[in-house]
Scaffold this motif. Structure first.
Motif, PDB file in Angstrom:
ATOM      1  N   LEU A   1     -37.289 -10.224 -42.945  1.00 39.92           N
ATOM      2  CA  LEU A   1     -36.980 -10.974 -41.719  1.00 39.92           C
ATOM      3  C   LEU A   1     -36.357 -12.321 -42.064  1.00 39.92           C
ATOM      4  CD1 LEU A   1     -37.224 -11.146 -38.600  1.00 39.92           C
ATOM      5  CD2 LEU A   1     -39.481 -12.160 -38.928  1.00 39.92           C
ATOM      6  N   CYS A   2     -36.944 -13.015 -43.049  1.00 43.11           N
ATOM      7  CA  CYS A   2     -36.399 -14.319 -43.477  1.00 43.11           C
ATOM      8  C   CYS A   2     -34.994 -14.156 -44.058  1.00 43.11           C
ATOM      9  CB  CYS A   2     -37.320 -14.962 -44.515  1.00 43.11           C
ATOM     10  SG  CYS A   2     -38.918 -15.485 -43.864  1.00 43.11           S
ATOM     11  N   ALA A   3     -34.802 -13.123 -44.888  1.00 47.46           N
ATOM     12  CA  ALA A   3     -33.483 -12.877 -45.481  1.00 47.46           C
ATOM     13  C   ALA A   3     -32.441 -12.602 -44.391  1.00 47.46           C
ATOM     14  CB  ALA A   3     -33.558 -11.692 -46.447  1.00 47.46           C
ATOM     15  N   SER A   4     -32.833 -11.816 -43.377  1.00 45.26           N
ATOM     16  CA  SER A   4     -31.905 -11.468 -42.293  1.00 45.26           C
ATOM     17  C   SER A   4     -31.549 -12.676 -41.446  1.00 45.26           C
ATOM     18  CB  SER A   4     -32.517 -10.378 -41.403  1.00 45.26           C
ATOM     19  OG  SER A   4     -32.717  -9.194 -42.120  1.00 45.26           O
ATOM     20  N   ILE A   5     -32.546 -13.507 -41.125  1.00 44.74           N
ATOM     21  CA  ILE A   5     -32.297 -14.697 -40.303  1.00 44.74           C
ATOM     22  C   ILE A   5     -31.289 -15.615 -40.991  1.00 44.74           C
ATOM     23  CG2 ILE A   5     -33.335 -16.840 -39.455  1.00 44.74           C
ATOM     24  CD1 ILE A   5     -35.882 -15.204 -38.884  1.00 44.74           C
ATOM     25  N   ILE A   6     -31.502 -15.853 -42.280  1.00 48.17           N
ATOM     26  CA  ILE A   6     -30.613 -16.767 -43.013  1.00 48.17           C
ATOM     27  C   ILE A   6     -29.229 -16.147 -43.183  1.00 48.17           C
ATOM     28  CG2 ILE A   6     -30.275 -17.982 -45.198  1.00 48.17           C
ATOM     29  CD1 ILE A   6     -33.355 -18.098 -45.402  1.00 48.17           C
ATOM     30  N   GLN A   7     -29.190 -14.838 -43.464  1.00 53.06           N
ATOM     31  CA  GLN A   7     -27.884 -14.192 -43.626  1.00 53.06           C
ATOM     32  C   GLN A   7     -27.106 -14.167 -42.320  1.00 53.06           C
ATOM     33  OE1 GLN A   7     -27.726  -9.985 -44.698  1.00 53.06           O
ATOM     34  NE2 GLN A   7     -25.975 -10.392 -46.013  1.00 53.06           N
ATOM     35  N   PHE A   8     -27.788 -13.916 -41.213  1.00 54.21           N
ATOM     36  CA  PHE A   8     -27.096 -13.916 -39.921  1.00 54.21           C
ATOM     37  C   PHE A   8     -26.625 -15.318 -39.539  1.00 54.21           C
ATOM     38  CE2 PHE A   8     -28.654  -9.608 -39.051  1.00 54.21           C
ATOM     39  CZ  PHE A   8     -27.537  -9.084 -38.441  1.00 54.21           C
ATOM     40  N   ASN A   9     -27.362 -16.353 -39.937  1.00 55.63           N
ATOM     41  CA  ASN A   9     -26.860 -17.713 -39.753  1.00 55.63           C
ATOM     42  C   ASN A   9     -25.532 -17.880 -40.463  1.00 55.63           C
ATOM     43  OD1 ASN A   9     -28.629 -20.087 -38.479  1.00 55.63           O
ATOM     44  ND2 ASN A   9     -30.025 -18.508 -39.219  1.00 55.63           N
ATOM     45  N   SER A  10     -25.466 -17.362 -41.671  1.00 58.57           N
ATOM     46  CA  SER A  10     -24.240 -17.443 -42.463  1.00 58.57           C
ATOM     47  C   SER A  10     -23.097 -16.669 -41.811  1.00 58.57           C
ATOM     48  CB  SER A  10     -24.527 -16.894 -43.865  1.00 58.57           C
ATOM     49  OG  SER A  10     -23.336 -16.678 -44.574  1.00 58.57           O
ATOM     50  N   LEU A  11     -23.371 -15.413 -41.414  1.00 57.16           N
ATOM     51  CA  LEU A  11     -22.316 -14.550 -40.877  1.00 57.16           C
ATOM     52  C   LEU A  11     -21.854 -14.985 -39.491  1.00 57.16           C
ATOM     53  CD1 LEU A  11     -23.684 -11.053 -41.973  1.00 57.16           C
ATOM     54  CD2 LEU A  11     -21.931 -12.435 -43.090  1.00 57.16           C
ATOM     55  N   ILE A  12     -22.810 -15.367 -38.629  1.00 55.30           N
ATOM     56  CA  ILE A  12     -22.454 -15.766 -37.264  1.00 55.30           C
ATOM     57  C   ILE A  12     -21.601 -17.024 -37.283  1.00 55.30           C
ATOM     58  CG2 ILE A  12     -23.389 -16.668 -35.093  1.00 55.30           C
ATOM     59  CD1 ILE A  12     -25.788 -14.735 -35.546  1.00 55.30           C
ATOM     60  N   GLY A  13     -22.018 -18.010 -38.086  1.00 48.53           N
ATOM     61  CA  GLY A  13     -21.227 -19.242 -38.196  1.00 48.53           C
ATOM     62  C   GLY A  13     -19.848 -18.976 -38.758  1.00 48.53           C
ATOM     63  N   MET A  14     -19.778 -18.125 -39.777  1.00 48.37           N
ATOM     64  CA  MET A  14     -18.492 -17.823 -40.416  1.00 48.37           C
ATOM     65  C   MET A  14     -17.546 -17.127 -39.450  1.00 48.37           C
ATOM     66  SD  MET A  14     -17.718 -15.551 -43.841  1.00 48.37           S
ATOM     67  CE  MET A  14     -18.188 -13.993 -43.093  1.00 48.37           C
ATOM     68  N   VAL A  15     -18.038 -16.132 -38.725  1.00 53.24           N
ATOM     69  CA  VAL A  15     -17.176 -15.354 -37.832  1.00 53.24           C
ATOM     70  C   VAL A  15     -16.764 -16.167 -36.606  1.00 53.24           C
ATOM     71  CG1 VAL A  15     -17.096 -13.325 -36.348  1.00 53.24           C
ATOM     72  CG2 VAL A  15     -18.099 -13.155 -38.611  1.00 53.24           C
ATOM     73  N   THR A  16     -17.667 -16.992 -36.080  1.00 50.62           N
ATOM     74  CA  THR A  16     -17.347 -17.796 -34.895  1.00 50.62           C
ATOM     75  C   THR A  16     -16.158 -18.718 -35.141  1.00 50.62           C
ATOM     76  OG1 THR A  16     -19.651 -17.745 -34.160  1.00 50.62           O
ATOM     77  CG2 THR A  16     -18.255 -19.468 -33.233  1.00 50.62           C
ATOM     78  N   TYR A  17     -16.126 -19.329 -36.321  1.00 49.86           N
ATOM     79  CA  TYR A  17     -15.070 -20.313 -36.603  1.00 49.86           C
ATOM     80  C   TYR A  17     -13.995 -19.787 -37.555  1.00 49.86           C
ATOM     81  CZ  TYR A  17     -18.102 -23.550 -34.187  1.00 49.86           C
ATOM     82  OH  TYR A  17     -18.868 -24.159 -33.218  1.00 49.86           O
ATOM     83  N   LYS A  18     -13.983 -18.491 -37.774  1.00 51.51           N
ATOM     84  CA  LYS A  18     -12.949 -17.926 -38.649  1.00 51.51           C
ATOM     85  C   LYS A  18     -11.544 -18.116 -38.082  1.00 51.51           C
ATOM     86  CE  LYS A  18     -12.208 -13.971 -41.645  1.00 51.51           C
ATOM     87  NZ  LYS A  18     -12.743 -12.676 -42.102  1.00 51.51           N
TER      88      LYS A  18
END
Length: 710
Positions: free
Chosen positions: A358-375
């Motif tokens: 759960l912790c790994a997913s939360i942090i990874q989704f923070n990374s992916l969501i931020g990256m894709v939003t401002y890509k």
């Protein structure tokens, strides 16, 4: 086939008995009709649900494609755009519990239809500000209509400009202020996205549950897989629609396009962002219509009428055909379920594999969501690409790579019989190599555009003083210039100047995009003794940029594919490491955590970080800071990629911990998955406890907002 063979056997056995039992024949005939009705009804529902998934994925991805357009149109910073983007998740969370609980007891198809109407209303609301806030005004030198008469951009003496012209200009600004005082219309975009999130809520839980309830058991997995596949197609069309609308000027149909003096390559360009929302809203309405005509219940398949489909079903769900107990019995049952809540929560959070994943997913989704939003913003600012081309590239190249990655992950799991430890390894390897590839993007950026006074001084060297003060130099000291304006011109020396006035231009000729400025004292000051000219618009980025952009696209596609491969194995790992009766609860907690701790905050703090790299802010007509006009390309690259990489690295450490715990608790023979369907164990649980049926395997290819996040 098995069911039909049984029916055929029964039919022929009846024919061998004389006399023919007419009542038995009639009952079989009605059963056959019921089966046909069931199959027909569920297929109609499947088609309607697939179209709804397409509609919601299209509108969600279209919002991502218009992030920069919204920022420029409403003159707001990236951090505020991040809040608008996260409002969808907030709307979803507001009613998810109510919809999931009460929706199952009501007319599910009509609730989905109502959700589509709410979703379309929200989409239309996003577009509404365009029709109420007046025409879009950008900063440009007011060249005269008659090209034989010219105004001097460098106003050495205000008396050279007619008083009436100054008064008219000031009157227009004052009138604009009255309108802009009430033009915090980005709030309507936020509310529309919030409403869109509310409307989307019932689609996934009620739609999937309806299919699972009324589809033949062996077909349910296939049907759900079809729905998820269509959901991946939606973002492709969403970004392509964004590309098309970004080419069109924002006020198309309301102004004479020949009078527009900016091009799509200009940072002030705003496309017809509102047009796509009208199209997406119309599609949502059409998608919701069939659900108003579908029945509340369909005939249950014959093989499932008297059987439960899962341990969860038998434990928690009371069938309609059972005798209703007394109200006191219901209250006792409710109290028992409430009493079981805390122990279940404790059991869940006491599972180290679940918590670490759960912790790994939360942090990874923070990374992916931020990256894709401002890509899209990153590509536009880093490589000087237009919004239209950026959206086209993402929709046509990146999204298919993600879809192929998801498919490949599931195929690898099936083809090589990957067990629970193998799934953890595959998920970890996918993340590791994905972020390793992302590291190479640091070397694939473009340098800063040469902008006098911001990235280079008027002497051609790097500026050392404060940016606002650096805009003034000896060559434009005699001009009455404002530092607030952003009206870039490209000088003959290849340097961009913030405005014709700051370039020291004293004459102009032509109108609109064809305006040419002459006698520019700052252009070529230290390279030639005579003054030079400048043209409207910024200079193009360096010659190395097109090549770097090509490299970026290649690595970006490979990275998207690599990261997507690990999505399905990771989700399977999550399902197999929890007790069967806690699966729904565990997935609910997982989805809630991802939305609250990643979907909402990530776009906001990514936006705040990106705002720190701004070199030149625009100014609103009534004062105050507007949208950013120029970013420090090097700083933007390090902030955007650095933040993504740091978060990804932290998530990898948690994934390593997951693998370590699994290997510590599982025996070597449990690490493989045999061809007959036996699955590896997680912890000390038995194979029986870890059995996952085919329905769950297909559903596991879905994670929160998958279709719009990658």
């Amino acid at each position: 086939m098995e069911v039909s063979s049984k029916e055929n056997t029964h039919f022929f056995s009846n024919n061998t008995i004389l006399p023919v039992d007419r009542s038995s024949f009639k009952s079989e005939s009605s059963a056959s009709k019921e089966k046909q009705s069931c199959c027909g009804g569920i297929k109609i529902f499947l088609g309607a649900l697939s179209f709804v998934y397409f509609a919601k994925a299209l509108s969600g991805s279209y919002l991502k494609s218009t992030i920069t357009q919204i920022e420029r149109r409403f003159d707001i910073p990236s951090s505020l755009v991040g809040v608008i983007d996260g409002s969808f998740e907030i709307g979803n969370l507001l009613i998810i519990i109510l919809v999931s609980y009460f929706g199952a007891k009501l007319h599910r198809p009509r609730i989905i239809g109502a959700g589509c109407l709410i979703m379309s209303a929200g989409t239309f609301l996003i577009a509404m500000p365009q029709f109420f806030m007046g025409r879009y005004r950008y900063e440009r030198f007011p060249s005269t209509i008659n090209s034989t008469v010219s105004l001097s951009p460098c106003l050495q003496d205000k008396s050279q400009t007619p008083l009436s012209a100054l008064e008219k200009s000031q009157a227009k600004i004052n009138a604009g202020c009255e309108k802009e005082a009430g033009s915090s219309m980005w709030i309507y975009v936020l509310l529309g996205n919030l409403l869109r999130g509310i409307g989307e809520t019932p689609i996934q839980p009620l739609g999937i549950a309806y299919i699972d309830d009324y589809a033949v058991e062996e077909n349910a997995a296939l049907y759900i897989g079809c729905v998820q596949t269509v959901a991946i197609i939606g973002p492709i069309f969403g970004f392509l629609l964004g590309s098309l609308c970004a080419k069109l000027y924002v006020d198309i149909g309301f102004v004479d396009l020949d009078s527009v003096t900016i091009s799509p390559k200009d940072v002030q360009w705003v496309g017809a962002w509102w047009l796509g929302y009208l199209i997406a809203g119309l599609i949502s309405i059409l998608a919701g219509i069939p659900f108003w005509f579908l029945p509340r219940h369909l005939p249950r398949p014959e093989g499932r009428k008297d059987s439960s489909t899962s341990s969860e079903h038998s434990k928690f769900i009371t069938e309609d055909n059972k005798d209703q107990g007394t109200s006191s019995w219901q209250q006792a049952k409710l109290a028992e379920m409430a009493k079981d809540f805390l122990p279940s929560l404790k059991n869940l959070f006491g599972n180290p594999v679940y918590i670490l994943y759960l912790c790994a997913s939360i942090i990874q989704f923070n990374s992916l969501i931020g990256m894709v939003t401002y890509k899209p913003k990153y590509i536009e600012q880093q490589y000087g690409q237009t919004s239209s081309k950026t959206n086209f590239v993402i929709g046509l190249i990146n999204i298919p790579a993600v879809a192929f990655g998801i498919f490949s992950g599931g195929l690898i799991m099936k083809r090589f019989g990957v067990g629970v430890v193998g799934a953890a390894k595959l998920s970890l390897g996918s993340s590791f190599f994905g972020y390793l590839l992302l590291l190479s993007l640091f070397a694939m950026g473009c340098g800063n555009s040469e902008v006098a006074g911001l990235t280079v001084s008027y002497h051609g060297a790097e500026p050392v003083s404060d940016h606002e003060q650096a805009l003034f130099a000896e060559c434009n000291s005699g001009c009455s210039c404002s530092t607030n304006n952003w009206d870039p011109v490209c000088g003959e020396d290849g340097v961009t100047y913030v405005s014709p006035c700051l370039a020291g231009c004293r004459a102009s000729n032509g109108t609109g995009k064809n305006t040419v400025f002459f006698n520019c004292s700052c252009v070529g000051t230290f390279e030639s003794s005579q003054s030079s000219s400048a043209v409207v618009g910024p200079c193009q980025k360096g010659n190395e940029c097109p090549k770097m952009f090509l490299y970026f696209l290649v690595i970006s596609v490979i990275t998207s594919y690599t990261l997507s491969v690990g999505g399905t194995p990771g989700y399977i790992l999550l399902l197999r490491c929890i007790k069967p009766h806690l699966k729904s609860f565990a997935l609910g907690i997982y989805t809630l955590a991802i939305r609250v701790l990643a979907g909402i905050p990530a776009p906001v703090y990514f936006g705040v970080a990106i705002d720190t790299t701004c070199l030149k802010w625009g100014s609103k007509r009534c004062g105050g800071r507007g949208a950013c006009r120029l970013y420090d390309s090097i700083a933007l690259r390090y902030v955007y990629l650095g933040l993504t990489l740091v978060l990804g690295t932290v998530s990898i450490f948690f994934s390593v911990a997951v693998l370590w715990v699994l290997r510590k608790k599982s025996s070597p023979q449990d690490e493989t998955l045999s061809a007959n369907g036996e699955r590896g164990t997680c912890g000390t649980k038995s194979r029986k406890d870890n059995f996952v049926n085919s329905d769950q395997l297909i559903q596991s290819t879905y994670w929160p907002e998958k279709e719009t996040r990658l």
